[in-house]
Motif scaffolding. Structure first.
Motif, PDB file in Angstrom:
ATOM      1  N   GLY A  60       0.781   3.042  -3.441  1.00  0.00           N
ATOM      2  CA  GLY A  60      -0.410   3.769  -3.877  1.00  0.00           C
ATOM      3  C   GLY A  60      -1.118   3.186  -5.078  1.00  0.00           C
ATOM      4  N   LEU A  63      -5.569  -5.871  -0.682  1.00  0.00           N
ATOM      5  CA  LEU A  63      -6.486  -4.753  -0.914  1.00  0.00           C
ATOM      6  C   LEU A  63      -7.123  -4.260   0.385  1.00  0.00           C
ATOM      7  CD1 LEU A  63      -8.245  -5.807  -4.236  1.00  0.00           C
ATOM      8  CD2 LEU A  63      -6.851  -3.753  -3.860  1.00  0.00           C
ATOM      9  N   VAL A  68     -12.266   0.493  -3.318  1.00  0.00           N
ATOM     10  CA  VAL A  68     -11.745  -0.787  -2.816  1.00  0.00           C
ATOM     11  C   VAL A  68     -12.888  -1.684  -2.340  1.00  0.00           C
ATOM     12  CG1 VAL A  68     -11.265  -0.078  -0.426  1.00  0.00           C
ATOM     13  CG2 VAL A  68      -9.907  -1.880  -1.475  1.00  0.00           C
ATOM     14  N   GLU A 114      -8.331   3.323  -1.182  1.00  0.00           N
ATOM     15  CA  GLU A 114      -8.886   3.890  -2.410  1.00  0.00           C
ATOM     16  C   GLU A 114     -10.411   3.836  -2.359  1.00  0.00           C
ATOM     17  OE1 GLU A 114      -4.888   4.194  -3.617  1.00  0.00           O
ATOM     18  OE2 GLU A 114      -5.919   2.828  -2.314  1.00  0.00           O
ATOM     19  N   TYR A 141      -2.189  -0.573  -6.353  1.00  0.00           N
ATOM     20  CA  TYR A 141      -3.625  -0.833  -6.249  1.00  0.00           C
ATOM     21  C   TYR A 141      -4.167  -1.411  -7.556  1.00  0.00           C
ATOM     22  CZ  TYR A 141      -8.605   0.038  -5.641  1.00  0.00           C
ATOM     23  OH  TYR A 141      -9.962  -0.103  -5.562  1.00  0.00           O
ATOM     24  N   ASN A 146       0.817  -1.218   0.000  1.00  0.00           N
ATOM     25  CA  ASN A 146       0.000   0.000   0.000  1.00  0.00           C
ATOM     26  C   ASN A 146       0.849   1.265   0.000  1.00  0.00           C
ATOM     27  OD1 ASN A 146       0.716  -0.423   2.708  1.00  0.00           O
ATOM     28  ND2 ASN A 146      -1.104   0.654   3.440  1.00  0.00           N
ATOM     29  N   PHE A 184      -5.721  -1.055   1.629  1.00  0.00           N
ATOM     30  CA  PHE A 184      -5.819   0.153   0.803  1.00  0.00           C
ATOM     31  C   PHE A 184      -7.051   0.971   1.176  1.00  0.00           C
ATOM     32  CE2 PHE A 184      -2.676  -2.111  -1.482  1.00  0.00           C
ATOM     33  CZ  PHE A 184      -1.993  -1.186  -2.262  1.00  0.00           C
TER      34      PHE A 184
END
Length: 191
Positions: free
Chosen positions: A30, A56, A64, A61, A34, A27, A59
């Motif tokens: 970035g 994941l 996600v 984001e 991802y 992670n 993360f």
């Protein structure tokens, strides 16, 4: 970029200890890492998909959750279990329907993890959990009663009362636990 490639090689190497170490570091890369993890979700290898889901979970984001929710329908049960666990760490209302479906799984581990994820979501999951408690199979009802007890939302009180006395010690236990947590349990008076 070489470090990133090495981490992905390690993640998919089959060595769980090394893969976990790589999962903890990816992670830091970035969006590039991802997107590569999202691509791994399409692998034909279940172990690769499992590690993609597990990674994941670290993360943040925006989408996600979409990938974790989709992984609940993976053909491999271990990937489904990993996705439910990841949703415990990343609770989101958009996962409620998929997690309710997972509660009804024949696999007790997946059902329990889905219940934990719904508990993490909290109040938004109460009404769907009440529906499970009132209308699903006995194993799913146990999971729903436990989740409702842990959430401790007063809207569940009537359903928990109704679940008591059905000749099921486990259902009675979780119904009583939930009612006690909400202050609606049995009150004993000393004459």
């Amino acid at each position: 970029m070489q470090d990133l490639e090495a981490l992905f090689t390690t993640l998919t190497s089959g060595n769980d200890d090394l893969a976990e170490a790589a999962a903890q570091k990816l992670n830091n890369f970035g969006a590039v890492a991802y997107q590569s993890l999202v691509d791994l979700l399409n692998s034909t290898d279940a172990d690769t998909r499992w590690w993609a889901v597990r990674t994941l979970a670290n993360f943040t984001e925006q989408n996600v959750a979409d990938h974790l929710i989709s992984a609940l329908d993976d053909p491999d049960l271990s990937v489904q279990q990993c996705a439910a666990l990841a949703l415990c760490q990343n609770p989101t209302n958009q996962a409620i329907n998929a997690l309710i479906k997972a509660i009804n799984s024949h696999d007790p581990i997946l059902a329990r993890l889905a219940g934990e994820a719904l508990t993490s979501i909290g109040e938004s999951a109460v009404l769907p959990l009440i529906e499970v408690l009132e209308n699903s199979s006995q194993p799913a009802r146990f999971v729903a009663a436990r989740a409702l007890a842990m959430i401790s939302d007063p809207r569940a009180i009537p359903a928990l009362y109704a679940a008591m006395g059905e000749d099921s010690a486990l259902l009675d236990y979780w119904a009583n636990e939930g009612l006690d947590r909400m202050g609606a349990g049995m009150v004993y008076f000393n004459p």
